[in-house]
Design an enzyme around this catalytic site. Structure first.
Site, PDB file in Angstrom:
ATOM      1  N   GLU A   1      11.494   6.826  -0.576  1.00 59.16           N
ATOM      2  CA  GLU A   1      11.346   6.115  -1.835  1.00 59.16           C
ATOM      3  C   GLU A   1      12.099   7.118  -2.842  1.00 59.16           C
ATOM      4  OE1 GLU A   1       7.549   4.764  -3.025  1.00 59.16           O
ATOM      5  OE2 GLU A   1       7.442   3.429  -1.322  1.00 59.16           O
TER       6      GLU A   1
ATOM      7  N   HIS B   1       8.698  -0.451  -5.126  1.00 57.01           N
ATOM      8  CA  HIS B   1       7.276   0.182  -5.413  1.00 57.01           C
ATOM      9  C   HIS B   1       7.049  -0.116  -6.858  1.00 57.01           C
ATOM     10  CE1 HIS B   1       4.546   3.636  -4.107  1.00 57.01           C
ATOM     11  NE2 HIS B   1       3.448   2.573  -4.860  1.00 57.01           N
TER      12      HIS B   1
ATOM     13  N   SER C   1       0.812  -1.177  -0.031  1.00 54.13           N
ATOM     14  CA  SER C   1       0.113   0.041   0.011  1.00 54.13           C
ATOM     15  C   SER C   1       0.864   1.112  -0.120  1.00 54.13           C
ATOM     16  CB  SER C   1      -0.925   0.014   1.022  1.00 54.13           C
ATOM     17  OG  SER C   1      -0.379  -0.122   2.448  1.00 54.13           O
ATOM     18  N   ARG C   2       1.445   1.692   1.053  1.00 56.30           N
ATOM     19  CA  ARG C   2       2.320   2.818   1.308  1.00 56.30           C
ATOM     20  C   ARG C   2       3.075   2.670   2.689  1.00 56.30           C
ATOM     21  NH1 ARG C   2       0.911   3.758  -3.027  1.00 56.30           N
ATOM     22  NH2 ARG C   2       0.088   5.616  -4.115  1.00 56.30           N
TER      23      ARG C   2
END
Length: 319
Positions: free
Chosen positions: A263, A282, A233-234
């Site tokens: 990131e 990601h 997700s995050r």
């Protein structure tokens, strides 16, 4: 007047636009932060792409004719929702375009961590046929999968997990009706129950004030030492420092992570030195197929708004 669609993104995404763009619009393709993007904004009626970082007050000043901001991403945590709300221009996500890709990636991480895939690969390539000792690996059949966030992606993860013989429990603030749970094959549990009983925990929530550090030191301590945590997700949904400490101390079996606090994650991130994690950059969502679906959904939404119909997939906070 022909309305202008400004599509902003990387080259691989822009290369697909011509084959799928509808007729009757002026299509302008531009790389991120390029002179072409800046030149096209004043006359743009639709702004589409991986554009959540552009959703600021300045965007609406630079593009006063906007009728829709159509993101190709699912997440919108970097968007200024107050500015979007004041503009009264619909801000929409990708309509679940990457849900198949992300759900498959979540299962990939579950299996890779359960079977210690990276360790086994490293042993073989280093000439250690069986390694220094046989690794402890596990099957996922009959394991309890706890899903936090049963949206479009969470539901697809549940279906895949059921095909692998897992029992699926979920927690979501929007609870399904009993007949919907029966049809999907899942059961609702409260968050403390999910944490205590899950063999694998998979996170599928947006990042907002209520979900930041949803999984912190206290929650991690409540989990089984044999448990695996998977996050597609995050990054900040988990307290990364607390998770790293738990993984280092053997208080979790392992983790599969596609997202991080920062990131790209810095080279000194201690997570990179652990042998019980599987890490990806990601990249759960971007596939050839999902990129086509993103564009298809985006252009469909643009055509809807052009016809005077309500936009689909407006981010929940703006409904």
């Amino acid at each position: 007047m022909v309305e202008r669609v400004l599509v902003v993104g990387p080259k691989d995404c822009l290369s697909m636009v011509d084959d799928i763009a509808p007729k009757g619009f002026e299509i302008v393709k531009a790389l991120h932060n390029s002179p072409e993007q800046k030149a096209a904004l004043p006359g743009a009626h639709y702004f589409m792409g991986f554009v959540q970082q552009y959703v600021t007050e300045q965007l609406y000043k630079d593009a006063p004719s906007l009728r829709l901001v159509q993101m190709l991403s699912a997440g919108y945590d970097r968007s200024d929702l107050d500015a979007a709300r004041k503009s009264k221009v619909p801000l929409c996500n990708n309509g679940g375009a990457n849900s198949v890709a992300v759900s498959e990636h979540a299962l990939l991480l579950m299996l890779a961590v359960s079977r210690r895939l990276i360790t086994q690969h490293t042993n073989v390539t280093a000439g250690r046929w069986h390694g220094n000792s046989p690794p402890t690996v596990h099957e996922v059949r009959n394991k309890v999968l706890g899903i936090i966030g049963l949206g479009t992606i969470g539901k697809k993860v549940a279906r895949l997990a059921l095909a692998f013989g897992m029992a699926v429990h979920y927690y979501d603030i929007a609870r399904l009706k009993e007949e919907e749970e029966d049809a999907l094959g899942v059961r609702f549990r409260l968050l403390p129950e999910i944490l205590r009983h899950s063999d694998i925990l998979s996170l599928h929530v947006p990042l907002n004030a209520s979900t930041r550090h949803l999984i912190g030191a206290e929650e991690l301590a409540a989990m089984k030492k044999s448990a695996i945590i998977v996050n597609t997700s995050r990054g900040p949904v988990i307290d990364e420092v607390a998770m790293t400490a738990a993984l280092s101390a053997g208080k979790l079996f392992g983790a599969g992570l596609d997202v991080f606090d920062e990131e790209p994650t810095p080279p000194n991130n201690p997570l990179l030195k652990l042998d019980n994690v599987v890490l990806t950059a990601h990249l759960a969502g971007p596939t050839f197929e999902s990129n086509v679906t993103r564009l298809r959904n985006g252009f469909d939404n643009i055509q809807r708004v052009a016809r005077g119909e309500p936009a689909l997939w407006v981010v929940p906070e703006l409904l």
